[in-house]
Design a protein around this motif. Structure first.
Motif, PDB file in Angstrom:
ATOM      1  N   GLN A   1      52.909  44.996  33.800  1.00  0.00           N
ATOM      2  CA  GLN A   1      52.847  45.060  35.262  1.00  0.00           C
ATOM      3  C   GLN A   1      51.414  44.825  35.740  1.00  0.00           C
ATOM      4  OE1 GLN A   1      54.695  48.980  35.781  1.00  0.00           O
ATOM      5  NE2 GLN A   1      56.158  48.011  37.184  1.00  0.00           N
ATOM      6  N   ALA A   2      50.455  45.452  35.076  1.00  0.00           N
ATOM      7  CA  ALA A   2      49.048  45.309  35.474  1.00  0.00           C
ATOM      8  C   ALA A   2      48.604  43.851  35.366  1.00  0.00           C
ATOM      9  CB  ALA A   2      48.165  46.214  34.613  1.00  0.00           C
ATOM     10  N   SER A   3      48.990  43.207  34.286  1.00  0.00           N
ATOM     11  CA  SER A   3      48.621  41.807  34.079  1.00  0.00           C
ATOM     12  C   SER A   3      49.251  40.908  35.140  1.00  0.00           C
ATOM     13  CB  SER A   3      49.063  41.374  32.681  1.00  0.00           C
ATOM     14  OG  SER A   3      48.804  40.013  32.482  1.00  0.00           O
ATOM     15  N   TYR A   4      50.536  41.114  35.396  1.00  0.00           N
ATOM     16  CA  TYR A   4      51.239  40.285  36.377  1.00  0.00           C
ATOM     17  C   TYR A   4      50.685  40.529  37.778  1.00  0.00           C
ATOM     18  CZ  TYR A   4      55.235  37.788  38.430  1.00  0.00           C
ATOM     19  OH  TYR A   4      56.036  36.903  39.103  1.00  0.00           O
ATOM     20  N   LEU A   5      50.404  41.787  38.101  1.00  0.00           N
ATOM     21  CA  LEU A   5      49.831  42.109  39.411  1.00  0.00           C
ATOM     22  C   LEU A   5      48.476  41.433  39.585  1.00  0.00           C
ATOM     23  CD1 LEU A   5      50.461  45.853  40.305  1.00  0.00           C
ATOM     24  CD2 LEU A   5      50.796  43.870  41.755  1.00  0.00           C
ATOM     25  N   THR A   6      47.662  41.445  38.545  1.00  0.00           N
ATOM     26  CA  THR A   6      46.356  40.795  38.615  1.00  0.00           C
ATOM     27  C   THR A   6      46.512  39.309  38.905  1.00  0.00           C
ATOM     28  OG1 THR A   6      45.374  42.425  37.130  1.00  0.00           O
ATOM     29  CG2 THR A   6      44.232  40.310  37.330  1.00  0.00           C
ATOM     30  N   THR A   7      47.430  38.673  38.200  1.00  0.00           N
ATOM     31  CA  THR A   7      47.680  37.238  38.415  1.00  0.00           C
ATOM     32  C   THR A   7      48.153  36.978  39.838  1.00  0.00           C
ATOM     33  OG1 THR A   7      48.230  36.911  36.081  1.00  0.00           O
ATOM     34  CG2 THR A   7      49.059  35.259  37.636  1.00  0.00           C
ATOM     35  N   LEU A   8      49.121  37.765  40.305  1.00  0.00           N
ATOM     36  CA  LEU A   8      49.652  37.567  41.656  1.00  0.00           C
ATOM     37  C   LEU A   8      48.586  37.819  42.719  1.00  0.00           C
ATOM     38  CD1 LEU A   8      53.179  39.242  41.309  1.00  0.00           C
ATOM     39  CD2 LEU A   8      52.692  36.795  41.522  1.00  0.00           C
ATOM     40  N   CYS A   9      47.774  38.864  42.523  1.00  0.00           N
ATOM     41  CA  CYS A   9      46.704  39.150  43.489  1.00  0.00           C
ATOM     42  C   CYS A   9      45.711  37.998  43.564  1.00  0.00           C
ATOM     43  CB  CYS A   9      45.977  40.443  43.110  1.00  0.00           C
ATOM     44  SG  CYS A   9      46.893  41.945  43.480  1.00  0.00           S
ATOM     45  N   GLU A  10      45.341  37.457  42.403  1.00  0.00           N
ATOM     46  CA  GLU A  10      44.415  36.321  42.388  1.00  0.00           C
ATOM     47  C   GLU A  10      45.008  35.122  43.114  1.00  0.00           C
ATOM     48  OE1 GLU A  10      43.668  35.877  38.201  1.00  0.00           O
ATOM     49  OE2 GLU A  10      42.173  37.483  38.182  1.00  0.00           O
ATOM     50  N   GLU A  11      46.288  34.838  42.865  1.00  0.00           N
ATOM     51  CA  GLU A  11      46.937  33.693  43.503  1.00  0.00           C
ATOM     52  C   GLU A  11      47.093  33.899  45.004  1.00  0.00           C
ATOM     53  OE1 GLU A  11      50.604  32.689  41.546  1.00  0.00           O
ATOM     54  OE2 GLU A  11      49.636  32.530  39.596  1.00  0.00           O
ATOM     55  N   ALA A  12      47.309  35.153  45.426  1.00  0.00           N
ATOM     56  CA  ALA A  12      47.508  35.443  46.844  1.00  0.00           C
ATOM     57  C   ALA A  12      46.193  35.700  47.574  1.00  0.00           C
ATOM     58  CB  ALA A  12      48.434  36.658  46.994  1.00  0.00           C
ATOM     59  N   GLY A  13      45.072  35.740  46.832  1.00  0.00           N
ATOM     60  CA  GLY A  13      43.777  35.999  47.455  1.00  0.00           C
ATOM     61  C   GLY A  13      43.637  37.433  47.924  1.00  0.00           C
ATOM     62  N   GLU A  14      44.281  38.343  47.219  1.00  0.00           N
ATOM     63  CA  GLU A  14      44.212  39.763  47.586  1.00  0.00           C
ATOM     64  C   GLU A  14      43.377  40.534  46.579  1.00  0.00           C
ATOM     65  OE1 GLU A  14      47.650  41.773  48.779  1.00  0.00           O
ATOM     66  OE2 GLU A  14      48.269  40.185  50.137  1.00  0.00           O
ATOM     67  N   ASN A  15      42.947  41.717  46.990  1.00  0.00           N
ATOM     68  CA  ASN A  15      42.177  42.575  46.092  1.00  0.00           C
ATOM     69  C   ASN A  15      43.036  42.988  44.903  1.00  0.00           C
ATOM     70  OD1 ASN A  15      39.929  42.557  47.801  1.00  0.00           O
ATOM     71  ND2 ASN A  15      40.688  44.319  48.952  1.00  0.00           N
ATOM     72  N   LEU A  16      42.375  43.168  43.773  1.00  0.00           N
ATOM     73  CA  LEU A  16      43.083  43.613  42.581  1.00  0.00           C
ATOM     74  C   LEU A  16      43.642  45.014  42.807  1.00  0.00           C
ATOM     75  CD1 LEU A  16      40.728  42.356  39.751  1.00  0.00           C
ATOM     76  CD2 LEU A  16      42.788  41.279  40.628  1.00  0.00           C
ATOM     77  N   PRO A  17      44.769  45.326  42.180  1.00  0.00           N
ATOM     78  CA  PRO A  17      45.383  46.640  42.375  1.00  0.00           C
ATOM     79  C   PRO A  17      44.562  47.734  41.694  1.00  0.00           C
ATOM     80  CG  PRO A  17      46.516  45.464  40.644  1.00  0.00           C
ATOM     81  CD  PRO A  17      45.518  44.507  41.240  1.00  0.00           C
ATOM     82  N   PRO A  18      44.646  48.958  42.203  1.00  0.00           N
ATOM     83  CA  PRO A  18      43.973  50.068  41.519  1.00  0.00           C
ATOM     84  C   PRO A  18      44.622  50.329  40.156  1.00  0.00           C
ATOM     85  CG  PRO A  18      45.292  50.869  43.365  1.00  0.00           C
ATOM     86  CD  PRO A  18      45.345  49.374  43.401  1.00  0.00           C
ATOM     87  N   ASP A  19      43.849  50.866  39.250  1.00  0.00           N
ATOM     88  CA  ASP A  19      44.340  51.124  37.894  1.00  0.00           C
ATOM     89  C   ASP A  19      45.332  52.269  37.816  1.00  0.00           C
ATOM     90  OD1 ASP A  19      42.773  49.084  36.857  1.00  0.00           O
ATOM     91  OD2 ASP A  19      41.105  50.434  36.386  1.00  0.00           O
ATOM     92  N   ASP A  20      45.387  53.086  38.847  1.00  0.00           N
ATOM     93  CA  ASP A  20      46.214  54.294  38.761  1.00  0.00           C
ATOM     94  C   ASP A  20      47.571  54.166  39.455  1.00  0.00           C
ATOM     95  OD1 ASP A  20      45.256  54.220  41.346  1.00  0.00           O
ATOM     96  OD2 ASP A  20      44.670  56.340  41.407  1.00  0.00           O
ATOM     97  N   LEU A  21      48.074  52.952  39.629  1.00  0.00           N
ATOM     98  CA  LEU A  21      49.402  52.777  40.232  1.00  0.00           C
ATOM     99  C   LEU A  21      50.476  53.294  39.289  1.00  0.00           C
ATOM    100  CD1 LEU A  21      49.377  49.159  41.748  1.00  0.00           C
ATOM    101  CD2 LEU A  21      49.203  51.317  42.957  1.00  0.00           C
TER     102      LEU A  21
END
Length: 75
Positions: free
Chosen positions: A36-56
């Motif tokens: 999930q963390a890896s996929y979220l990082t990829t999606l955030c980068e593609e969407a131009g959004e801040n990376l998710p916090p580590d404690d989700l």
């Protein structure tokens, strides 16, 4: 009159028990998975959004993934 139970494999639109609201997950409060963390990082980068916090939690990560996929027009 038949006493047989309906066969869901023969139903054109069977109900699904594979999709459950993340807030109803038994393990929803567990930390998000590495995948999930890896996929979220990829999606955030593609969407131009801040990376998710580590404690989700798993549930929070799933909801963020769904929102980002919708924003990016992905199924």
């Amino acid at each position: 009159m038949s006493d047989e139970l309906p066969n869901p494999k023969l139903d054109d639109h069977p109900g699904s028990n594979t999709e459950k609201d993340p807030s109803d997950w038994v393990s929803g409060d567990d930390p998000m998975t590495g995948a999930q963390a890896s996929y979220l990082t990829t999606l955030c980068e593609e969407a131009g959004e801040n990376l998710p916090p580590d404690d989700l939690s798993k549930a929070e990560a799933s909801q963020r993934i769904d929102a980002l996929k919708a924003k990016l027009g992905r199924d």
